[in-house]
Design an enzyme around this catalytic site. Structure first.
Site, mmCIF file in Angstrom:
data_model
loop_
_atom_site.group_PDB
_atom_site.id
_atom_site.type_symbol
_atom_site.label_atom_id
_atom_site.label_comp_id
_atom_site.label_asym_id
_atom_site.label_seq_id
_atom_site.Cartn_x
_atom_site.Cartn_y
_atom_site.Cartn_z
ATOM 1 N N ARG A 18 -1.039 40.534 -52.314
ATOM 2 C CA ARG A 18 -0.593 39.146 -52.161
ATOM 3 C C ARG A 18 -0.167 38.578 -53.514
ATOM 4 N NH1 ARG A 18 -3.717 34.001 -49.357
ATOM 5 N NH2 ARG A 18 -2.272 32.417 -50.111
ATOM 6 N N ASN B 230 -1.036 37.368 -40.755
ATOM 7 C CA ASN B 230 0.264 36.808 -41.132
ATOM 8 C C ASN B 230 1.233 37.914 -41.548
ATOM 9 O OD1 ASN B 230 0.265 34.056 -40.726
ATOM 10 N ND2 ASN B 230 -1.039 33.686 -42.502
ATOM 11 N N CYS C 158 -2.029 30.717 -34.948
ATOM 12 C CA CYS C 158 -2.008 30.191 -36.305
ATOM 13 C C CYS C 158 -2.917 28.975 -36.323
ATOM 14 C CB CYS C 158 -0.579 29.797 -36.658
ATOM 15 S SG CYS C 158 -0.423 29.116 -38.303
ATOM 16 N N HIS D 154 5.037 28.918 -38.839
ATOM 17 C CA HIS D 154 5.269 28.396 -40.194
ATOM 18 C C HIS D 154 6.678 27.810 -40.359
ATOM 19 C CE1 HIS D 154 1.750 30.766 -42.194
ATOM 20 N NE2 HIS D 154 1.380 29.997 -41.190
ATOM 21 N N TYR E 213 5.301 23.878 -44.263
ATOM 22 C CA TYR E 213 6.064 25.050 -44.749
ATOM 23 C C TYR E 213 7.557 24.733 -44.867
ATOM 24 C CZ TYR E 213 1.972 28.019 -44.344
ATOM 25 O OH TYR E 213 0.733 28.573 -44.510
#
Length: 432
Positions: free
Chosen positions: A96, A150, A171, A201, A251
């Site tokens: 990440r 995700n 989510c 998102h 987002y």
């Protein structure tokens, strides 16, 4: 109806697991789970043992007949499962950190699920989850897969396109909207109804009713927007929000305020490190707490992680599927004809009525005129990225990267893609 359900959690060593266990304990009467299998990989064994032992202490305190099993072998866990919940991170937080840092070098948004970082996460994750699906087809073909991993929308679409299992993407962001509205009006969430239009998102809230009365205008006047722990908070432009006539998910700031958000990410990366580093600090603190042999409840500090309430969404969804509740959840499902400008097999995030047979998406009443173009652009990128993940084809990956609205040029896309693929080599066997 069996009175003893079995839940398998893929990524069971996650810091979120105690929240899931808490939800199972609270809802045991309507969701009689008798067995919970927490599955992880060897690199996660240390965390699995810490979280697993806390889960056992929580169950013991509750006095409920729930057996908690820990294993590194998912094939041992899956047979006879009723529900399989996935909450995994291929490449752990280290990957990440690359997803967030590499794009910033190229002057591009570096974020976990949006833009190039989200694409890399999809490339690493989709093949692994499709392997889990193949095991499920063989060992528990009737189980429901609830996917939190995700990028949830892309993962759900990949599973629906390339596997026969029953799967639903989830989510925590819609739950956040309900919590926000319920706090604003001081009513329980049961009295709130919100309509969501878009993708995971990338959605707009196009209706908000409290006790049957529309509150959308009032909320738009307020110019406030709900935000999350993992997205920088920058105020919306009130004139824009009112003209839009819908509340955009946080987002969408990456698309509507790209240079400002980029600057904010670059600044916070220099100050406190990437979001991955911040999360790692929160997680280290949580696992220290989890180790305490006297701890037998979910600690309050867990809310600092960006995914608060996600297990509430999971437990509620399992309850609705099992009890044929026919209530409304906001889920990631195949489009069918709900958004007419998207392919039928595209995964979208909308309200659904949940029955024993699965979710039935509800027609949307209002699509903001400004939304379809961006939804289609992002969906085009997502579908190409899914194809790249499944085939390992660099040409398709380059097209996906270049047509992501946050990537400024094909040349930047190519350089960035090469560097990111190389960095992720260990997790992308299909590309090498």
């Amino acid at each position: 109806m069996s009175k003893h359900l079995k839940l398998v959690v893929i990524g069971g060593g996650s810091s979120y697991t105690p929240e899931l266990i808490e939800g199972l304990i609270k809802n045991h009467e309507q969701l009689p789970i008798g067995e919970v299998w927490l599955v992880d990989i060897p690199q996660g064994e240390h965390k699995l043992n810490i979280v697993g032992n806390l889960a056992k202490r929580m169950v013991e305190k509750s006095g409920l007949p729930i057996r908690v099993e820990l294993t590194l072998d998912r094939r041992k866990a899956l047979p006879g499962a009723d529900f399989v919940s996935t909450q995994m991170r291929v490449g752990l937080l280290e990957a990440r950190a690359w997803d967030e840092a590499i794009p910033l070098k190229y002057g591009v948004i570096g974020q976990e699920t949006t833009g190039p970082g989200g694409m890399m996460k999809a490339l690493r994750t989709i093949p692994v989850l499709l392997d889990v699906c193949r095991d499920m087809e063989e060992l528990c073909p009737d189980a429901w897969m609830l996917n939190f991993t995700n990028p949830a929308g892309m993962v759900t679409e990949a599973i629906n396109k390339h596997s026969k299992i029953k799967s639903i993407g989830l989510c925590n962001s819609p739950v956040g909207v309900y919590k926000w509205v319920s706090k604003q009006y001081e009513v329980p969430t049961e009295q709130v109804y919100a309509e969501f239009v878009g993708l995971n998102h990338l959605h707009w809230v196009t209706q908000v009713n409290v006790n049957g009365e529309s509150k959308l205008e009032e909320l738009l006047q307020g110019g406030e927007s709900y935000s999350a722990k993992n997205v920088p908070g920058m105020d919306w432009n009130p004139n824009f929000i009112q003209a839009l006539g819908a509340i955009p998910t946080y987002y969408l700031k990456y698309f509507y305020f790209t240079p400002e958000m980029l600057a904010e990410l670059q600044e916070s990366a220099q100050k406190e490190g990437s979001r991955a580093e911040v999360v790692k600090r929160v997680e280290d603190e949580l696992f220290e707490l989890y180790k305490d042999p006297d701890l037998n409840v979910k600690p309050a500090q867990l809310e600092k992680r960006g995914g608060a309430f996600y297990s509430e969404a999971a437990v509620n969804l399992m309850c609705s599927l099992y009890n044929d509740k026919r209530d409304i959840h906001t889920l990631n499902v195949s489009n069918g004809s709900i958004l007419p400008f998207l392919p039928e097999d595209a995964s979208i995030e909308v309200n659904c009525i949940v029955t024993k047979q699965g979710p039935i998406p509800i027609a949307v009443t209002n699509i903001p005129p400004a939304a379809p173009g961006l939804i289609l652009a992002v969906k085009t990128y997502e579908s190409l990225a899914i194809e790249a993940a499944v085939t390992g084809d660099r040409g398709i990956a380059l097209q996906a990267m270049a047509c992501n609205p946050l990537v400024p040029s094909v040349n930047v896309a190519e350089k960035m893609l090469d560097e990111m693929l190389e960095q992720n080599k260990a997790y992308l066997p299909k590309f090498f």
